[in-house]
Scaffold this motif. Structure first.
Motif, PDB file in Angstrom:
ATOM      1  N   GLU A 126     -13.369  -5.529   6.905  1.00  0.00           N
ATOM      2  CA  GLU A 126     -11.866  -6.590   7.528  1.00  0.00           C
ATOM      3  C   GLU A 126     -13.200  -7.990   7.382  1.00  0.00           C
ATOM      4  O   GLU A 126     -13.142  -8.782   7.827  1.00  0.00           O
ATOM      5  N   SER A 127     -14.126  -7.856   6.098  1.00  0.00           N
ATOM      6  CA  SER A 127     -14.688  -8.797   6.195  1.00  0.00           C
ATOM      7  C   SER A 127     -14.531 -10.054   5.073  1.00  0.00           C
ATOM      8  O   SER A 127     -13.667  -9.786   3.773  1.00  0.00           O
ATOM      9  N   ASP A 128     -14.091 -11.217   5.624  1.00  0.00           N
ATOM     10  CA  ASP A 128     -12.753 -11.947   4.613  1.00  0.00           C
ATOM     11  C   ASP A 128     -13.690 -12.598   3.423  1.00  0.00           C
ATOM     12  O   ASP A 128     -12.867 -12.398   2.248  1.00  0.00           O
ATOM     13  N   ALA A 129     -15.219 -13.063   3.913  1.00  0.00           N
ATOM     14  CA  ALA A 129     -16.010 -13.248   2.035  1.00  0.00           C
ATOM     15  C   ALA A 129     -15.912 -12.142   1.318  1.00  0.00           C
ATOM     16  O   ALA A 129     -15.571 -12.390  -0.342  1.00  0.00           O
ATOM     17  N   ALA A 130     -15.605 -10.953   1.373  1.00  0.00           N
ATOM     18  CA  ALA A 130     -16.003  -9.708   0.592  1.00  0.00           C
ATOM     19  C   ALA A 130     -14.240  -9.122   0.093  1.00  0.00           C
ATOM     20  O   ALA A 130     -14.177  -9.403  -0.954  1.00  0.00           O
ATOM     21  N   ARG A 131     -13.632  -9.835   0.626  1.00  0.00           N
ATOM     22  CA  ARG A 131     -12.137  -9.584   0.315  1.00  0.00           C
ATOM     23  C   ARG A 131     -11.925 -10.748  -0.553  1.00  0.00           C
ATOM     24  O   ARG A 131     -11.514 -10.184  -1.791  1.00  0.00           O
ATOM     25  N   ALA A 132     -11.776 -12.241  -0.266  1.00  0.00           N
ATOM     26  CA  ALA A 132     -12.218 -12.738  -0.917  1.00  0.00           C
ATOM     27  C   ALA A 132     -12.759 -12.789  -2.667  1.00  0.00           C
ATOM     28  O   ALA A 132     -12.445 -12.986  -3.943  1.00  0.00           O
ATOM     29  N   GLY A 314      -2.736   2.643  -0.446  1.00  0.00           N
ATOM     30  CA  GLY A 314      -3.301   2.317   1.300  1.00  0.00           C
ATOM     31  C   GLY A 314      -2.633   0.528   1.758  1.00  0.00           C
ATOM     32  O   GLY A 314      -1.550   0.310   1.511  1.00  0.00           O
ATOM     33  N   THR A 315      -3.513   0.857   2.684  1.00  0.00           N
ATOM     34  CA  THR A 315      -3.459  -0.588   3.652  1.00  0.00           C
ATOM     35  C   THR A 315      -4.917  -1.449   3.799  1.00  0.00           C
ATOM     36  O   THR A 315      -5.177  -1.758   3.742  1.00  0.00           O
ATOM     37  N   GLY A 316      -3.768  -3.162   3.793  1.00  0.00           N
ATOM     38  CA  GLY A 316      -4.449  -3.622   4.253  1.00  0.00           C
ATOM     39  C   GLY A 316      -5.255  -4.175   5.370  1.00  0.00           C
ATOM     40  O   GLY A 316      -4.787  -3.249   6.763  1.00  0.00           O
ATOM     41  N   LEU A 317      -4.990  -5.598   6.163  1.00  0.00           N
ATOM     42  CA  LEU A 317      -5.965  -6.009   7.505  1.00  0.00           C
ATOM     43  C   LEU A 317      -4.178  -6.279   7.885  1.00  0.00           C
ATOM     44  O   LEU A 317      -4.579  -6.347   9.182  1.00  0.00           O
ATOM     45  N   ASN A 318      -3.417  -6.547   6.955  1.00  0.00           N
ATOM     46  CA  ASN A 318      -1.787  -7.258   7.221  1.00  0.00           C
ATOM     47  C   ASN A 318      -1.099  -5.874   8.411  1.00  0.00           C
ATOM     48  O   ASN A 318      -1.853  -4.650   7.952  1.00  0.00           O
ATOM     49  N   ASN A 450      -4.136  -8.670   1.864  1.00  0.00           N
ATOM     50  CA  ASN A 450      -3.297  -7.423   1.325  1.00  0.00           C
ATOM     51  C   ASN A 450      -3.919  -7.251   0.203  1.00  0.00           C
ATOM     52  O   ASN A 450      -3.321  -5.448   0.128  1.00  0.00           O
ATOM     53  N   ILE A 451      -5.662  -6.739   0.194  1.00  0.00           N
ATOM     54  CA  ILE A 451      -6.177  -5.506  -0.562  1.00  0.00           C
ATOM     55  C   ILE A 451      -6.682  -4.608   0.446  1.00  0.00           C
ATOM     56  O   ILE A 451      -6.531  -4.535   2.009  1.00  0.00           O
ATOM     57  N   ALA A 452      -5.948  -3.399   0.140  1.00  0.00           N
ATOM     58  CA  ALA A 452      -5.746  -1.919   0.502  1.00  0.00           C
ATOM     59  C   ALA A 452      -7.124  -1.555   0.449  1.00  0.00           C
ATOM     60  O   ALA A 452      -8.275  -1.508  -0.475  1.00  0.00           O
ATOM     61  N   THR A 453      -7.591  -1.165   2.127  1.00  0.00           N
ATOM     62  CA  THR A 453      -9.197  -0.813   1.987  1.00  0.00           C
ATOM     63  C   THR A 453      -8.362   0.077   2.832  1.00  0.00           C
ATOM     64  O   THR A 453      -9.914   1.280   2.178  1.00  0.00           O
ATOM     65  N   GLY A 454      -8.557   0.386   3.535  1.00  0.00           N
ATOM     66  CA  GLY A 454      -8.006   2.293   4.333  1.00  0.00           C
ATOM     67  C   GLY A 454      -6.400   2.772   3.709  1.00  0.00           C
ATOM     68  O   GLY A 454      -6.129   2.440   2.685  1.00  0.00           O
ATOM     69  N   LYS A 455      -6.034   3.798   4.421  1.00  0.00           N
ATOM     70  CA  LYS A 455      -5.034   4.429   4.757  1.00  0.00           C
ATOM     71  C   LYS A 455      -3.897   4.083   5.949  1.00  0.00           C
ATOM     72  O   LYS A 455      -3.353   4.427   5.648  1.00  0.00           O
ATOM     73  N   ASP A 461     -11.484   1.287   9.016  1.00  0.00           N
ATOM     74  CA  ASP A 461     -10.932   2.213   7.808  1.00  0.00           C
ATOM     75  C   ASP A 461     -11.567   1.479   6.001  1.00  0.00           C
ATOM     76  O   ASP A 461     -11.085   0.389   5.777  1.00  0.00           O
ATOM     77  N   ASN A 462     -12.257   3.040   5.327  1.00  0.00           N
ATOM     78  CA  ASN A 462     -12.576   2.013   4.553  1.00  0.00           C
ATOM     79  C   ASN A 462     -12.698   3.192   2.683  1.00  0.00           C
ATOM     80  O   ASN A 462     -13.290   2.666   1.540  1.00  0.00           O
TER      81      ASN A 462
END
Length: 562
Positions: A126-132, A314-318, A450-455, A461-462
């Protein structure tokens, strides 16, 4: 008195013979640094004796070349191989630069940074910096693939352009040889020796042999016929059948080679060359660079395919979107044909409520080799049964749109069919041509959430991020026998081995050619010490001949005063 006249004439011819020999020696010395020059010797021939057996003196013969035809022929046979190794070395060095990992700026470093960013995201989904960072590293990796593809394509185009350059050089040499043929034949049919013209022609033949494999034959009139490649008569005495480049009948933008006959007919010679620079640049263009481009595309496709397969479901944070559209579209004809690359199985679609809970799961059966995209869209709608809940449609651009109603969203579940991958739903990477157009999707580029990290839209969820991060050490390339790193290391090793092998072969070939050149030069080249010694000898003979004439002249004066 007649005897004295004969002696005076004998002395005059001796002076002429020694003068000509000294002139020939001077010619040798003047050309001692001229490429292709063959040293010459002025022949002297004893005149026929008189009827009483007394000698008739000397007369000058032809100026003869000191020439080893066998050594020259071997040089012309070996020179095409040197053209191959020299050209190969030049282009392999350029290819090596493309795959260079110097200064930490190569594909391996970019790929490692990409994997590291996914590991970081798996730990902090859920980290914005990691996703960026994943977005930026993915964008950098795509750019690296595109850049390397462009650089290899540039090298291929350079090799293609060099083909036209070599053909032009061959034609220029052929014209000069034909002109020299005419001059040599005219001179020698008139009883003269065209030694310097022969030297120039031999040098032109040697230059041409480095460009392409040639054979040549000399006729009785001194003119030669030059055959190039698969026995194409490039030069016949004073005429030429020149080569030309054409872009007809082959790959767009790539040159083929034709020979133009005396009647204007065209003959395809593209695949007739066996050695020389021309053969090697064609190999670089049609095989070497193509192989590396294919390997780069395989790696880009493999990477995009594996990541997209996980990312698509997968699903992202949105929140689950109410509209999902495929990245790829099909033309009207393709929409009615069985959809390629899909597999038999079940595709799951989840209808999601406003609080992220799954309200309904739909399972759509897909039959590979039978169902078209129109069939699949129709089956989705039949399975859902209510377009107000979820409706699938084909857009004007051939893409597929899934739209949920009533404030609901839609996400993908398990996909045994790989339809999400084939049509480009929720892709991380997008690529139709491989490395040439690889990039991350616009949705992720604009919004890393929008990067999918979970399901399952569960916070923290990672599952997907973790699987993608561990892909670095999994065998996913070459029929799942090697990792991406191992596959790329194989490319680097192949480039290095080719360079090393070519260097070894080139050194051996250079040494072999050098041996034949030394043999030729030991016979044909100008030796300054030898020429000076000869010059002194001719000078002494000239002085003695002059003294002889003076003596005979004094004898004639004495006789006249009696």
């Amino acid at each position: 008195m007649p005897a004295l006249n004969a002696a005076l004439n004998m002395g005059h011819k001796a002076l002429s013979a020694q003068q000509r020999a000294i002139s020939t020696t001077g010619h040798n010395i003047a050309n001692m640094n001229t490429d292709g020059f063959t040293r010459q010797r002025s022949e002297t021939i004893s005149e026929k004796p008189a009827s009483d057996g007394s000698g008739g003196g000397v007369r000058s013969g032809f100026v003869k070349q000191i020439y080893d035809r066998f050594a020259q022929q071997k040089i012309l046979q070996e020179k095409p191989k040197n053209g191959v190794y020299d050209s190969r070395e030049k282009f392999l060095q350029k290819i090596e630069v493309v795959f260079s990992e110097m200064e930490g700026a190569g594909l391996r470093k970019t790929l490692n940074d990409f994997w590291d960013s996914w590991s970081l995201l798996a730990n902090q989904p859920e980290s914005d910096a990691a996703r960026a960072k994943v977005r930026d590293r993915g964008d950098a990796l795509s750019a690296r693939f595109r850049m390397m593809h462009n650089e290899l394509t540039t090298i291929r185009n350079e090799a293609n352009g060099r083909i036209a350059g070599v053909v032009s050089e061959v034609n220029n040499l052929a014209k000069q040889i034909a002109e020299l043929n005419h001059n040599i034949s005219r001179a020698e049919m008139a009883g003269q020796k065209a030694n310097d013209a022969r030297d120039e022609r031999n040098q032109l033949l040697e230059d041409m042999s480095g460009l392409a494999d040639i054979n040549w034959f000399e006729g009785e009139d001194g003119a030669i016929q030059v055959l190039i490649g698969d026995h194409w008569p490039l030069v016949h005495k004073g005429t030429t059948n020149l080569l030309s480049t054409s872009q007809n009948g082959g790959e767009t933008g790539m040159f083929s080679i034709e020979g133009t006959g005396s009647n204007g007919s065209k003959h395809d010679l593209t695949n007739s060359f066996r050695s020389g620079e021309l053969k090697e640049v064609m190999t670089i263009r049609d095989h070497t660079t193509v192989e590396y481009l294919q390997q780069l595309d395989d790696m880009a496709f493999g990477l995009a395919h594996r990541i997209n397969r996980l990312h698509a479901t997968g699903t992202g944070l949105n929140h689950a979107p109410n509209v999902v559209k495929s990245s790829f579209g099909l033309n009207p004809d393709a929409q009615q044909q069985p959809l390629p690359f899909v597999k038999d199985g079940i595709l799951q679609l989840h209808l999601v409520g406003g609080d992220r809970d799954v309200l309904e799961t739909y399972e759509i059966e897909v039959q590979a080799g039978k169902d078209s995209i129109q069939d699949i869209v129709q089956r989705i709608n039949e399975t859902v049964g209510d377009p107000a809940l979820l409706e699938a449609s084909l857009e004007n651009d051939g893409s597929v749109k899934l739209q949920a109603g009533m404030g609901r969203g839609v996400i993908f579940g398990n996909d045994e069919t790989e339809l999400t991958l084939v049509m480009g739903f929720n892709n991380f990477f997008e690529s139709l041509q491989g490395a040439a157009d690889m990039r991350i999707s616009d949705k992720i580029l604009k919004d890393p959430n929008n990067i999918a990290t979970g399901k399952d839209l569960v916070p923290g969820d990672n599952q997907v991020a973790l699987k993608i991060a561990t892909m670095q050490t999994e065998p996913t390339m070459n029929d799942d026998t090697m990792t991406f790193d191992e596959f790329y290391n194989g490319i680097l090793a192949d480039v290095g081995l080719r360079i090393q092998r070519n260097q070894t072969d080139k050194e051996h070939q250079d040494a072999l050619l050098s041996q034949f050149q030394e043999i030729r030069d030991s016979i044909s080249s100008v030796n300054l010490d030898e020429e000076i010694a000869q010059m002194v000898q001719y000078q002494k003979a000239y002085e003695a001949s002059a003294r002889f004439i003076t003596t005979v002249n004094e004898m004639m004066d004495t006789l006249l005063r009696m």
